[in-house]
Scaffold this active site. Structure first.
Site, PDB file in Angstrom:
ATOM      1  N   GLU A 189      32.420  85.700  68.716  1.00  0.00           N
ATOM      2  CA  GLU A 189      33.557  86.070  69.546  1.00  0.00           C
ATOM      3  C   GLU A 189      33.243  87.162  70.551  1.00  0.00           C
ATOM      4  O   GLU A 189      34.140  87.608  71.271  1.00  0.00           O
ATOM      5  CB  GLU A 189      34.738  86.490  68.686  1.00  0.00           C
ATOM      6  CG  GLU A 189      34.480  87.657  67.766  1.00  0.00           C
ATOM      7  CD  GLU A 189      35.729  88.033  66.987  1.00  0.00           C
ATOM      8  OE1 GLU A 189      36.722  87.277  67.030  1.00  0.00           O
ATOM      9  OE2 GLU A 189      35.728  89.084  66.344  1.00  0.00           O
ATOM     10  N   GLY A 190      32.002  87.592  70.651  1.00  0.00           N
ATOM     11  CA  GLY A 190      31.659  88.608  71.631  1.00  0.00           C
ATOM     12  C   GLY A 190      30.416  89.357  71.236  1.00  0.00           C
ATOM     13  O   GLY A 190      29.583  88.846  70.477  1.00  0.00           O
ATOM     14  N   PRO A 240      25.499  90.126  68.368  1.00  0.00           N
ATOM     15  CA  PRO A 240      26.637  89.203  68.422  1.00  0.00           C
ATOM     16  C   PRO A 240      27.703  89.609  67.420  1.00  0.00           C
ATOM     17  O   PRO A 240      27.381  90.094  66.320  1.00  0.00           O
ATOM     18  CB  PRO A 240      26.019  87.844  68.064  1.00  0.00           C
ATOM     19  CG  PRO A 240      24.781  88.178  67.309  1.00  0.00           C
ATOM     20  CD  PRO A 240      24.287  89.484  67.848  1.00  0.00           C
ATOM     21  N   LYS A 241      28.966  89.465  67.811  1.00  0.00           N
ATOM     22  CA  LYS A 241      30.085  89.787  66.913  1.00  0.00           C
ATOM     23  C   LYS A 241      30.577  88.497  66.276  1.00  0.00           C
ATOM     24  O   LYS A 241      31.143  87.638  66.941  1.00  0.00           O
ATOM     25  CB  LYS A 241      31.218  90.473  67.672  1.00  0.00           C
ATOM     26  CG  LYS A 241      32.302  90.973  66.729  1.00  0.00           C
ATOM     27  CD  LYS A 241      33.451  91.604  67.465  1.00  0.00           C
ATOM     28  CE  LYS A 241      34.429  92.224  66.449  1.00  0.00           C
ATOM     29  NZ  LYS A 241      34.807  91.266  65.375  1.00  0.00           N
ATOM     30  N   PHE A 242      30.358  88.371  64.983  1.00  0.00           N
ATOM     31  CA  PHE A 242      30.746  87.169  64.269  1.00  0.00           C
ATOM     32  C   PHE A 242      32.252  87.164  64.007  1.00  0.00           C
ATOM     33  O   PHE A 242      32.886  88.209  63.873  1.00  0.00           O
ATOM     34  CB  PHE A 242      29.988  87.060  62.949  1.00  0.00           C
ATOM     35  CG  PHE A 242      28.550  86.656  63.115  1.00  0.00           C
ATOM     36  CD1 PHE A 242      28.165  85.342  62.950  1.00  0.00           C
ATOM     37  CD2 PHE A 242      27.584  87.593  63.457  1.00  0.00           C
ATOM     38  CE1 PHE A 242      26.845  84.956  63.112  1.00  0.00           C
ATOM     39  CE2 PHE A 242      26.269  87.226  63.625  1.00  0.00           C
ATOM     40  CZ  PHE A 242      25.889  85.907  63.455  1.00  0.00           C
TER      41      PHE A 242
END
Length: 305
Positions: A169-170, A23-25
């Protein structure tokens, strides 16, 4: 300065054997360097931000000397990461930073280890570096922790659909057999569509303290649009860029009121406002949910493009 790895944007979730998904924080990229004597925290740009995050610097003292980590600093608020609070932390003076470390504690989501106990491990496969990272951080616990990772594309797809409410966010996608791609777009990133690059065609406010950016968004009718107010850090960064462009641009930026009034952009709630043009334009990463409401939020200047 530690040169970090970059990611190329993709529009669909990559699916292939040998891929890992993280996960992109929604935070600020940060490199943690534990030297023999101290801890240094470096932003992606190379700027040293140790004084802004004394809580993370103190936690990183637990790391073995000669350790370098790559990751994201985030601030959790009401069950989700809050980018505005990270910006507030990053822009704080040393005195203010000590206060904010108590009221708005930061967390560090590490996604790679570059050096461990003085040994450069960037050439090792990601799968091995990941194992070293987990073995290093799990015994320490928060605020230093490894990001979650899966090799299951179905679970990754579920993360992508369900985690945005938590501030994710992605996704970032990496090959398990891949060395650390310093300075290259060797990773892939799949982002939700409200984060995009936009052309910065100008700014409002004085050259020494810009207030907002004037943007042309990658969607819409290409009408210049004023961003939400810039953070203190972004104001300083843009002022430095304007100053570095030399006397020719300084003359244009300091033009008469009549010249400034000749270029106008739409500001939500204010209508048309004058701005100072930038030629050539810059690029900024912005978050926006529509072309008009609310105004785009500037996440960072894209000095890498």
């Amino acid at each position: 300065m530690i040169t970090v790895a970059l990611a190329a944007a993709v529009t669909t979730l990559p699916r292939a054997p040998g891929l890992a998904y993280e996960p992109k924080f929604d935070g600020h990229r940060m490199v943690v360097v534990r030297t023999e004597q101290d801890v240094v925290l470096q932003a992606r740009s190379g700027r040293i931000v140790t004084a802004a995050f004394p809580d993370l610097a103190a936690a990183a003292q637990q790391l073995p000397a000669g350790t370098v980590l790559d990751g994201e600093v985030v601030v959790w608020h009401e069950g989700r990461t809050d980018f505005a609070l990270v910006q507030r932390r990053a822009a704080a003076t040393p005195v203010r930073a000590a206060v904010l470390a108590q009221s708005l504690p930061a967390s560090y989501a590490a996604f790679d280890v570059l050096e461990l106990a003085g040994l450069d491990v960037r050439g090792r496969p990601y799968e091995r570096r990941r194992a070293l990272l987990v073995d290093l951080l799990l015994p320490l616990g928060p605020p230093l922790q490894p990001v979650p990772m899966t090799t299951d594309p179905e679970l990754a797809a579920t993360w992508y659909e369900t985690l945005p409410d938590s501030g994710i966010e992605g996704l970032v996608v990496k090959r398990l057999d891949q060395a650390y791609p310093a300075g290259r777009r060797g990773w892939q990133k799949l982002r939700h569509t409200n984060v995009r690059d936009a052309a910065v065609v100008g700014y409002t406010g004085p050259p020494s303290r810009p207030l907002a950016l004037v943007l042309v968004l990658p969607v819409g009718d290409e009408t210049p649009l004023v961003s939400s107010p810039l953070s203190a850090g972004l104001r300083a960064e843009l002022a430095a860029v304007v100053a570095a462009r030399g006397s020719a641009e300084g003359s244009a930026a300091g033009a008469t009121a009549g010249t400034a009034a000749g270029a106008t952009a739409t500001a939500v709630g204010l209508g048309e406002v004058p701005y100072r043009p930038l030629d050539p334009p810059l690029t900024a990463e912005v978050r926006h949910t529509s072309a008009r409401h609310p105004p785009p939020e500037v996440l960072r200047l894209r000095t890498d493009v």
